[in-house]
Design a protein around this motif. Structure first.
Motif, PDB file in Angstrom:
ATOM      1  N   UNK A  31      -6.868   5.465   9.248  1.00  0.00           N
ATOM      2  CA  UNK A  31      -5.429   5.515   8.989  1.00  0.00           C
ATOM      3  C   UNK A  31      -4.906   6.942   9.021  1.00  0.00           C
ATOM      4  N   UNK A  32      -5.657   7.904   8.441  1.00  0.00           N
ATOM      5  CA  UNK A  32      -5.094   9.266   8.436  1.00  0.00           C
ATOM      6  C   UNK A  32      -5.094   9.843   9.845  1.00  0.00           C
ATOM      7  N   UNK A  37      -1.227   7.175   7.029  1.00  0.00           N
ATOM      8  CA  UNK A  37      -1.824   7.321   5.709  1.00  0.00           C
ATOM      9  C   UNK A  37      -0.999   6.619   4.633  1.00  0.00           C
ATOM     10  N   UNK A  38       0.325   6.596   4.813  1.00  0.00           N
ATOM     11  CA  UNK A  38       1.160   6.066   3.739  1.00  0.00           C
ATOM     12  C   UNK A  38       1.220   4.550   3.711  1.00  0.00           C
ATOM     13  N   UNK A  41      -0.058   3.498   0.478  1.00  0.00           N
ATOM     14  CA  UNK A  41       0.954   3.643  -0.571  1.00  0.00           C
ATOM     15  C   UNK A  41       1.896   2.445  -0.554  1.00  0.00           C
ATOM     16  N   UNK A 224      -4.287   4.169  -3.771  1.00  0.00           N
ATOM     17  CA  UNK A 224      -3.555   5.139  -2.950  1.00  0.00           C
ATOM     18  C   UNK A 224      -4.383   6.404  -2.763  1.00  0.00           C
ATOM     19  N   UNK A 225      -4.979   6.886  -3.854  1.00  0.00           N
ATOM     20  CA  UNK A 225      -5.748   8.128  -3.776  1.00  0.00           C
ATOM     21  C   UNK A 225      -6.939   7.974  -2.836  1.00  0.00           C
ATOM     22  N   UNK A 228      -6.530   8.105   0.968  1.00  0.00           N
ATOM     23  CA  UNK A 228      -6.157   9.367   1.587  1.00  0.00           C
ATOM     24  C   UNK A 228      -7.072  10.533   1.215  1.00  0.00           C
ATOM     25  N   UNK A 229      -7.304  10.761  -0.077  1.00  0.00           N
ATOM     26  CA  UNK A 229      -7.966  12.006  -0.477  1.00  0.00           C
ATOM     27  C   UNK A 229      -9.383  12.178   0.094  1.00  0.00           C
ATOM     28  N   UNK A 232      -9.272  12.728   3.910  1.00  0.00           N
ATOM     29  CA  UNK A 232      -8.628  14.004   4.237  1.00  0.00           C
ATOM     30  C   UNK A 232      -9.555  15.168   3.888  1.00  0.00           C
ATOM     31  N   UNK A 287      -8.390  14.248  -5.810  1.00  0.00           N
ATOM     32  CA  UNK A 287      -7.393  15.226  -5.386  1.00  0.00           C
ATOM     33  C   UNK A 287      -7.898  16.651  -5.525  1.00  0.00           C
ATOM     34  N   UNK A 290      -9.966  17.471  -2.623  1.00  0.00           N
ATOM     35  CA  UNK A 290      -9.151  17.789  -1.453  1.00  0.00           C
ATOM     36  C   UNK A 290      -8.625  19.220  -1.537  1.00  0.00           C
TER      37      UNK A 290
ATOM     38  N   UNK B  42       9.991  10.259   3.557  1.00  0.00           N
ATOM     39  CA  UNK B  42       9.010   9.930   2.531  1.00  0.00           C
ATOM     40  C   UNK B  42       8.584  11.136   1.695  1.00  0.00           C
ATOM     41  N   UNK B  99      -4.153  18.695   8.403  1.00  0.00           N
ATOM     42  CA  UNK B  99      -3.721  17.375   7.952  1.00  0.00           C
ATOM     43  C   UNK B  99      -2.273  17.151   8.362  1.00  0.00           C
ATOM     44  N   UNK B 100      -1.948  15.908   8.740  1.00  0.00           N
ATOM     45  CA  UNK B 100      -0.568  15.626   9.107  1.00  0.00           C
ATOM     46  C   UNK B 100       0.254  15.433   7.838  1.00  0.00           C
ATOM     47  N   UNK B 102       2.056  13.031   6.662  1.00  0.00           N
ATOM     48  CA  UNK B 102       1.938  11.809   5.865  1.00  0.00           C
ATOM     49  C   UNK B 102       0.704  11.858   4.962  1.00  0.00           C
ATOM     50  N   UNK B 103      -0.398  12.423   5.485  1.00  0.00           N
ATOM     51  CA  UNK B 103      -1.592  12.536   4.653  1.00  0.00           C
ATOM     52  C   UNK B 103      -1.325  13.483   3.487  1.00  0.00           C
ATOM     53  N   UNK B 106       0.804  11.674   0.893  1.00  0.00           N
ATOM     54  CA  UNK B 106       0.018  10.685   0.158  1.00  0.00           C
ATOM     55  C   UNK B 106      -0.936  11.340  -0.815  1.00  0.00           C
ATOM     56  N   UNK B 107      -1.581  12.424  -0.376  1.00  0.00           N
ATOM     57  CA  UNK B 107      -2.548  13.091  -1.243  1.00  0.00           C
ATOM     58  C   UNK B 107      -1.847  13.655  -2.470  1.00  0.00           C
ATOM     59  N   UNK B 110      -0.468  10.843  -4.895  1.00  0.00           N
ATOM     60  CA  UNK B 110      -1.461  10.109  -5.681  1.00  0.00           C
ATOM     61  C   UNK B 110      -2.125  11.013  -6.708  1.00  0.00           C
ATOM     62  N   UNK B 111      -2.441  12.249  -6.314  1.00  0.00           N
ATOM     63  CA  UNK B 111      -3.119  13.136  -7.257  1.00  0.00           C
ATOM     64  C   UNK B 111      -2.223  13.491  -8.440  1.00  0.00           C
TER      65      UNK B 111
END
Lengths: 304, 402
Positions: A31-32, A37-38, A41, A224-225, A228-229, A232, A287, A290, B42, B99-100, B102-103, B106-107, B110-111
């Motif tokens: 997805x990323x 990625x969203x 979410x 959600x985390x 993506x995290x 990424x 996070x 990341x 977003x 990273x794009x 959107x990533x 999202x990161x 969420x964090x």
């Protein structure tokens, strides 16, 4: 810490947490790369109305109708996003924003209008999950892992999570090549005669499955985390997709273990009695990983 | 009751709340336009989720200094700071790593949000117990809003709306084409910061009304709805503000009517209704208009093909074409052309011959706007001058006689 108490209290949440994290991180890798990625979410927001509608219809908190409701809501959301995007010619981010916020609002409103005072169903529960409450009462230590009778007392969430996780692993292994193709160059994949729409729908469908199963077990903030995290983080550390996927799974698992113990025992170290939200801590740790990768990762820039 | 609620007759406090929520809707609608133009919609999601840790820390700090912990201004300041930090992280991740966006969004969301949740469980465990109803910020509340809080929200919303209206030209220029704006001598960085600062403020004040999850809706839905009605950015800007304001006003009135229900979701659903109406009914871009356009195009193609066949005495097999020709009075039920039909068929054939001659010998740039369209569907007399047509007719005549 590794005795009976570990198996009763910590073993189930840890294993469920790890499987949930892996089930989300695995599709997250693709997805990323596809700049979707969203989706994770959006999916985790629309699960709420699905569950509430299932509750309104059945009048009880039962697993399968709720999973079914959540899954229908997820597919409805994906279809609506596509419709707004294609028919209305609106860019994806805004289309997603319209659909998932509206469905979430509907879920909250329905929840408030329904009498849920007798059951454990509220927005906060949906967000944070209740990882800590998943315990294995009839465990007597290591030997219980080998006893079928004792294993049958494991929380059902565990078996469900293991099942969903296996389906996702099998899917990724079987379709590794097409998944790689649509993640890097969808146009090229199409010229090779691949039906990229089918593949991307499958990917999103499985992500929805992962999100819903994990949501049920551990709450939506982990979902959600983890989408993506970890992927990424891994992406900033390697150029090979295969290595990225393996790394992301390791990072997801390690975050789960560290986060769980930090939440459970961290406060004790500083003399504080209560434990903190395990789901929140696990997501926070992912996070932090990341952030470290963004500062020190070997492949931070696109050309390195 | 509903009428009283809509006409602001439910008392002083309710009136102020309605007013504040309407202003908030206007400000969110206006600010959302810039996010949409920059394809950044977003980002608001990241901003709103990133407010949570700041909110909780602000509460803890105020309690540590012996305060009440529920002072709205203090809470909002904390929320603003952590949202700004989140925004900074998104921009760092997007610019400094591969990273794009959107990533990155999202990161960060969420964090930050998870960390906020960890802090919330920390507060719940504290002996001070009452925890300030911080949960209210997840879903917002208008019902229990205090007079002072309503004043703060209304004042901030008013200020933001004014900034948005005063600086609309430079902001629009930067949102559309940053390098062009730079060439004109605008300070793009500063204007960008104003756009994000305004979004931040709207998010933070909106958070206490509709909740931090749903404020995203107010920043996105009115603009997307407005987008259907126009291609001009200033019209979209104005409409988006009106739609946002209407959502806030009607939503607040409806929730005054049903005080047990949270206002946030109701306001969002009102905005969504406006979106659906726009999606279906807007001219040009709406679904209804597009469907009608498709039908009328289809009808024209069928009629033209049918009339050409009539003119050349070819049989017509397509039942839909026959049905349409008959309904227009060009053929009788047995398929024989009427006088009207013969005349129309001759005209269509003539039109077709003129066009094909034009395409073969004289093609200029007169048709540029319609090049993708089938020429014979357009009346040539509406596109070329009488002299040009006479010229074509002469040439056609010579061709036929020679």
């Amino acid at each position: 810490m590794m005795g009976q108490e570990f198996f009763v209290l910590s073993f189930p949440p840890l294993v469920i947490g790890i499987f949930a994290s892996i089930a989300c991180a695995l599709p997250g890798n693709f997805l990323i790369l596809r700049k979707q990625a969203l989706i994770g979410d959006a999916l985790s927001h629309v699960v709420l109305p699905g569950i509430v509608v299932a509750f309104v219809i059945t009048g009880a908190i039962t697993t399968w109708p709720m999973m079914l409701g959540a899954l229908s809501a997820a597919f409805l959301a994906i279809a609506l996003i596509q419709a707004v995007q294609r028919i209305g010619r609106i860019e994806q981010g805004a289309a997603m924003g319209v659909v998932f916020t509206t469905m979430f609002a509907l879920g909250v409103l329905l929840l408030e209008m329904t009498d849920t005072s007798k059951v454990h169903l509220d927005v906060e529960h949906a967000l944070y999950g209740s990882l800590e409450s998943l315990i294995w009462i009839d465990s007597y230590g290591w030997q219980s892992l080998l006893s079928i009778e004792d294993l049958s007392y494991m929380p059902v969430e565990l078996w469900r999570m293991v099942g969903v996780c296996s389906v996702i692993v099998i899917f990724v292994v079987l379709f590794w090549r097409p998944l790689t193709l649509i993640s890097f160059d969808e146009g090229f994949a199409r010229t090779q005669g691949m039906r990229t729409n089918v593949m991307s729908t499958l990917l999103i469908g499985l992500s929805a499955l992962a999100a819903i199963a994990a949501f049920d077990a551990v709450g939506s903030i982990i979902v959600i985390a983890m989408f993506i995290c970890p992927p990424a983080t891994a992406r900033l550390m390697t150029n090979s997709l295969e290595r990225q996927v393996w790394l992301s799974l390791v990072i997801a698992s390690v975050s789960t273990v560290i986060g769980y113990y930090l939440a459970a025992y961290g406060p004790l170290v500083v003399g504080f009695e209560e434990s903190l939200s395990a789901a929140g801590m696990i997501a926070t740790v992912s996070g932090v990983f990341l952030a470290l990768a963004a500062l020190f990762g070997s492949h931070r820039k696109s050309n390195s | 009751m509903l009428w009283q609620s809509l006409t602001l007759q439910l008392g002083y406090n309710a009136t102020l709340v309605s007013f504040g929520v309407t202003l908030l809707g206007i400000a969110a609608g206006l600010a959302g336009t810039y996010l949409y133009l920059r394809k950044n919609s977003l980002v608001s999601d990241a901003i709103s989720h990133a407010t949570l840790p700041g909110l909780v820390i602000a509460f803890l700090v105020m309690v540590a200094f012996g305060g009440d912990g529920r002072l709205l201004v203090g809470l909002l300041t904390g929320a603003t700071l952590s949202a700004a930090l989140g925004l900074y992280c998104v921009s760092l991740l997007t610019r400094k790593t591969r990273l794009s966006q959107d990533a990155a969004i999202g990161a960060v969301l969420s964090t930050f949000f998870s960390f906020g949740v960890v802090l919330l469980t920390f507060i719940q465990a504290l002996p001070i117990g009452h925890q300030a109803g911080l949960q209210n910020f997840l879903l917002g509340s208008t019902a229990g809003m205090l007079w002072n809080d309503a004043m703060v929200i209304t004042g901030l919303a008013l200020a933001v709306t004014l900034v948005l209206i005063v600086f609309r030209r430079p902001m629009r220029l930067v949102a559309f084409d940053a390098s062009y704006a730079q060439a004109l001598g605008y300070r793009v960085g500063a204007i960008d910061a104003v756009i994000l600062g305004v979004t931040l403020t709207v998010t933070v004040i909106g958070m206490s009304v509709v909740g931090l999850i749903l404020i995203v809706a107010l920043l996105i839905i009115p603009t997307v709805a407005a987008r259907f009605w126009s291609e001009k950015s200033d019209v979209i800007f104005t409409l988006s503000g009106i739609f946002g304001g209407a959502s806030g006003y009607i939503g607040a009135a409806l929730s005054g009517f049903a005080p047990n229900l949270p206002a946030g979701p109701i306001i969002v659903l009102v905005a969504f209704v406006i979106f659906v109406i726009s999606f279906l009914l807007a001219p040009e871009r709406g679904v209804l208009a597009a469907t009608l356009r498709f039908w009328s195009f289809q009808t024209r193609v069928h009629l033209t093909q049918g009339l050409l066949a009539l003119a050349q005495d070819r049989p017509i097999y397509e039942p839909k074409t026959r049905r349409l020709l008959q309904r227009s009075g060009y053929i009788r039920a047995d398929g024989v052309a009427t006088d009207d039909g013969r005349e129309q068929a001759f005209k269509t054939l003539q039109n077709e011959r003129r066009w094909s001659f034009w395409k073969q010998h004289l093609e200029g740039d007169v048709l540029s706007a319609d090049t993708s369209m089938v020429h014979s569907l357009i009346d040539i007399e509406s596109r070329l001058t009488a002299d040009q047509i006479a010229e074509i007719d002469n040439a056609l005549l010579n061709e036929a006689t020679s």
